[in-house]
Design an enzyme around this catalytic site. Sequence first.
Site, PDB file in Angstrom:
ATOM      1  N   PRO A 180      -9.979  26.602 -22.054  1.00 14.45           N
ATOM      2  CA  PRO A 180     -11.210  26.140 -21.398  1.00 14.45           C
ATOM      3  C   PRO A 180     -11.992  27.355 -20.920  1.00 14.45           C
ATOM      4  CG  PRO A 180      -9.268  25.730 -20.000  1.00 14.45           C
ATOM      5  CD  PRO A 180      -8.768  26.278 -21.294  1.00 14.45           C
ATOM      6  N   MET A 181     -13.283  27.402 -21.215  1.00 18.48           N
ATOM      7  CA  MET A 181     -14.103  28.547 -20.774  1.00 18.48           C
ATOM      8  C   MET A 181     -15.474  28.049 -20.323  1.00 18.48           C
ATOM      9  SD  MET A 181     -13.173  31.523 -23.525  1.00 18.48           S
ATOM     10  CE  MET A 181     -12.969  30.453 -24.933  1.00 18.48           C
ATOM     11  N   MET A 182     -15.766  28.304 -19.055  1.00 19.92           N
ATOM     12  CA  MET A 182     -17.066  27.910 -18.486  1.00 19.92           C
ATOM     13  C   MET A 182     -18.202  28.529 -19.267  1.00 19.92           C
ATOM     14  SD  MET A 182     -16.910  26.085 -15.856  1.00 19.92           S
ATOM     15  CE  MET A 182     -17.486  26.170 -14.233  1.00 19.92           C
ATOM     16  N   HIS A 220      -1.239  31.508 -17.890  1.00 21.67           N
ATOM     17  CA  HIS A 220      -1.943  32.768 -18.166  1.00 21.67           C
ATOM     18  C   HIS A 220      -1.062  33.861 -17.574  1.00 21.67           C
ATOM     19  CE1 HIS A 220      -5.964  35.170 -17.639  1.00 21.67           C
ATOM     20  NE2 HIS A 220      -5.062  35.824 -18.329  1.00 21.67           N
ATOM     21  N   GLN A 229     -10.518  19.538 -18.678  1.00 24.62           N
ATOM     22  CA  GLN A 229     -10.001  20.321 -17.560  1.00 24.62           C
ATOM     23  C   GLN A 229     -10.772  19.995 -16.286  1.00 24.62           C
ATOM     24  OE1 GLN A 229     -10.546  24.558 -16.617  1.00 24.62           O
ATOM     25  NE2 GLN A 229      -8.314  24.695 -16.673  1.00 24.62           N
ATOM     26  N   ARG A 286     -10.932  34.311 -25.247  1.00 22.71           N
ATOM     27  CA  ARG A 286     -12.019  35.188 -25.666  1.00 22.71           C
ATOM     28  C   ARG A 286     -12.001  35.544 -27.151  1.00 22.71           C
ATOM     29  NH1 ARG A 286     -10.618  39.237 -20.979  1.00 22.71           N
ATOM     30  NH2 ARG A 286      -8.611  38.268 -21.464  1.00 22.71           N
ATOM     31  N   CYS A 317      -8.243  29.549 -11.809  1.00 30.83           N
ATOM     32  CA  CYS A 317      -9.563  30.171 -11.741  1.00 30.83           C
ATOM     33  C   CYS A 317      -9.711  30.964 -10.438  1.00 30.83           C
ATOM     34  CB  CYS A 317     -10.648  29.096 -11.836  1.00 30.83           C
ATOM     35  SG  CYS A 317     -12.294  29.808 -11.689  1.00 30.83           S
ATOM     36  N   ASN A 363      -0.670  32.004 -22.468  1.00 35.02           N
ATOM     37  CA  ASN A 363      -2.081  32.395 -22.601  1.00 35.02           C
ATOM     38  C   ASN A 363      -2.267  33.811 -22.056  1.00 35.02           C
ATOM     39  OD1 ASN A 363      -4.825  32.028 -20.479  1.00 35.02           O
ATOM     40  ND2 ASN A 363      -5.098  32.087 -22.679  1.00 35.02           N
TER      41      ASN A 363
HETATM   42  C1  LIG Z   1     -16.248  33.077 -19.957  1.00 34.72           C
HETATM   43  C2  LIG Z   1     -14.913  32.547 -19.470  1.00 34.72           C
HETATM   44  C3  LIG Z   1     -14.860  31.352 -18.798  1.00 34.72           C
HETATM   45  C4  LIG Z   1     -13.640  30.823 -18.371  1.00 34.72           C
HETATM   46  N1  LIG Z   1     -13.608  29.599 -17.777  1.00 34.72           N
HETATM   47  C5  LIG Z   1     -12.411  29.022 -17.492  1.00 34.72           C
HETATM   48  C6  LIG Z   1     -12.328  27.683 -17.038  1.00 34.72           C
HETATM   49  O1  LIG Z   1     -13.339  26.958 -16.909  1.00 34.72           O
HETATM   50  N2  LIG Z   1     -11.084  27.193 -16.760  1.00 34.72           N
HETATM   51  C7  LIG Z   1      -9.942  27.942 -16.914  1.00 34.72           C
HETATM   52  O2  LIG Z   1      -8.836  27.452 -16.672  1.00 34.72           O
HETATM   53  N3  LIG Z   1     -10.003  29.194 -17.352  1.00 34.72           N
HETATM   54  C8  LIG Z   1     -11.203  29.747 -17.664  1.00 34.72           C
HETATM   55  N4  LIG Z   1     -11.232  30.998 -18.201  1.00 34.72           N
HETATM   56  C9  LIG Z   1      -9.971  31.698 -18.473  1.00 34.72           C
HETATM   57  C10 LIG Z   1      -9.499  31.365 -19.899  1.00 34.72           C
HETATM   58  O3  LIG Z   1      -9.204  29.998 -20.033  1.00 34.72           O
HETATM   59  C11 LIG Z   1      -8.240  32.175 -20.271  1.00 34.72           C
HETATM   60  O4  LIG Z   1      -7.210  31.830 -19.381  1.00 34.72           O
HETATM   61  C12 LIG Z   1      -8.471  33.673 -20.184  1.00 34.72           C
HETATM   62  O5  LIG Z   1      -9.674  34.037 -20.838  1.00 34.72           O
HETATM   63  C13 LIG Z   1      -7.296  34.449 -20.794  1.00 34.72           C
HETATM   64  O6  LIG Z   1      -7.164  34.136 -22.172  1.00 34.72           O
HETATM   65  P1  LIG Z   1      -7.689  35.156 -23.318  1.00 34.72           P
HETATM   66  O7  LIG Z   1      -7.115  36.512 -22.988  1.00 34.72           O
HETATM   67  O8  LIG Z   1      -7.187  34.592 -24.597  1.00 34.72           O
HETATM   68  O9  LIG Z   1      -9.185  35.179 -23.205  1.00 34.72           O
HETATM   69  C14 LIG Z   1     -12.442  31.559 -18.595  1.00 34.72           C
HETATM   70  C15 LIG Z   1     -12.513  32.765 -19.276  1.00 34.72           C
HETATM   71  C16 LIG Z   1     -13.712  33.268 -19.716  1.00 34.72           C
HETATM   72  C17 LIG Z   1     -13.750  34.567 -20.485  1.00 34.72           C
END
Ligand SMILES: Cc1cc2nc3c(=O)[nH]c(=O)nc-3n(C[C@H](O)[C@H](O)[C@H](O)COP(=O)(O)O)c2cc1C
Length: 328
Positions: free
Chosen positions: A9-11, A163, A62, A226, A92, A203
């Site tokens: 999930p990514m905002m 994570h 989420q 990402r 978060c 993650n």
């Molecule tokens: C732009 C952005 C927005 C994110 N928004 C959320 C979110 O809404 N909820 C959440 O649990 N994690 C959020 N995350 C964290 C990601 O879900 C993830 O845990 C984190 O990027 C690590 O994974 P990665 O290394 O594969 O990017 C966000 C990350 C990024 C980069």
Amino acid sequence: MKRLISVAPMMDCTDRHDRYFLRLISKNVMLYTEMIVSDAILKGDRDHLLKFNPFEKPLGLQVGGSSPKDLAEVVKIAEGYGYDEINLNLGCPSRKVQKNKFGACLMQHPDLVSECVYQMNKNTRLPISIKTRIGINQTEDFEVLNNFINKIKSAGSKIFIIHARRAILDKLTPKENLNIPPLNYDFVYKIKNLYEKDTVILNGGISKVEEINKHLEKVDGIMIGRAVYHSPYFLAEIEKEIFKNKDVLTRPEIIQNMIPYIRDEIQKGTRLNKIMRHTLGLFHGERGSSNWKRYLTENMCVKNADVQKIDHIMDKIKSNYTTTSIGR
Ligand SMILES: Cc1cc2nc3c(=O)[nH]c(=O)nc-3n(C[C@H](O)[C@H](O)[C@H](O)COP(=O)(O)O)c2cc1C
């Protein structure tokens, strides 16, 4: 339920348009919404927040929240919209989220989390998952993490997305919290060893198929954020290498398949850039990728676009990738 690989999930990223686009690339990954706050679901425009295209499934919602009563309501509402899973955000680190007492700061309140999960689980038939970090602030202690997971499990969740980094709420910005605290995959592997029958998903920092394969020897699933958002066609490699799917669309075919969706959305009043912005990275690493990005950046912000205007732009976009060697 397929949870071998999921997109995090990514905002501002994994909205319904992005998910439609990602689903064209991969049939097999699990997708999640951005975090949606429980209060917004209870008081806001529900259809706007929760409605999605069935093509996006399997899809998890989420939620962010810390009121057991509100979360109990939210899961009932979400079930009616057809989600496949509901995930509680316990990771978060943003200040705004802390102020409202949800996200990572809830790791300091295991009893409250347990009550939230209990109420969520009691009020829906959907599986409840949690997404958390391995620790908070200065605490990176396996027993603390284990006790936290154990409480959540007792409350009724059997899917733990972890994570593999601490959240350092007092010193780091949300962006720094994605990079600076060191990754500690061993904690997640150890959780899996202790929770053999449950689903443990790892993650953090994963961007290559070889890494996925290595981690999959130790956990049940991998969540990627990402690397997928910046280079969405990574999912095609995952389809081929992990799911052994030979039937993967090429990049131009993906855009071609987006066109009816775009036309339909424009007719409903969606702005073109709300959709196309998610495709900026489609040609990442390919020759001509910068042409694609430039063309999109210059053209996707059309105001008051009608369908004819969009058709014209989409024709240009098509000829753009055929005349510039991208996508060959
Ligand atoms: C732009 C952005 C927005 C994110 N928004 C959320 C979110 O809404 N909820 C959440 O649990 N994690 C959020 N995350 C964290 C990601 O879900 C993830 O845990 C984190 O990027 C690590 O994974 P990665 O290394 O594969 O990017 C966000 C990350 C990024 C980069």
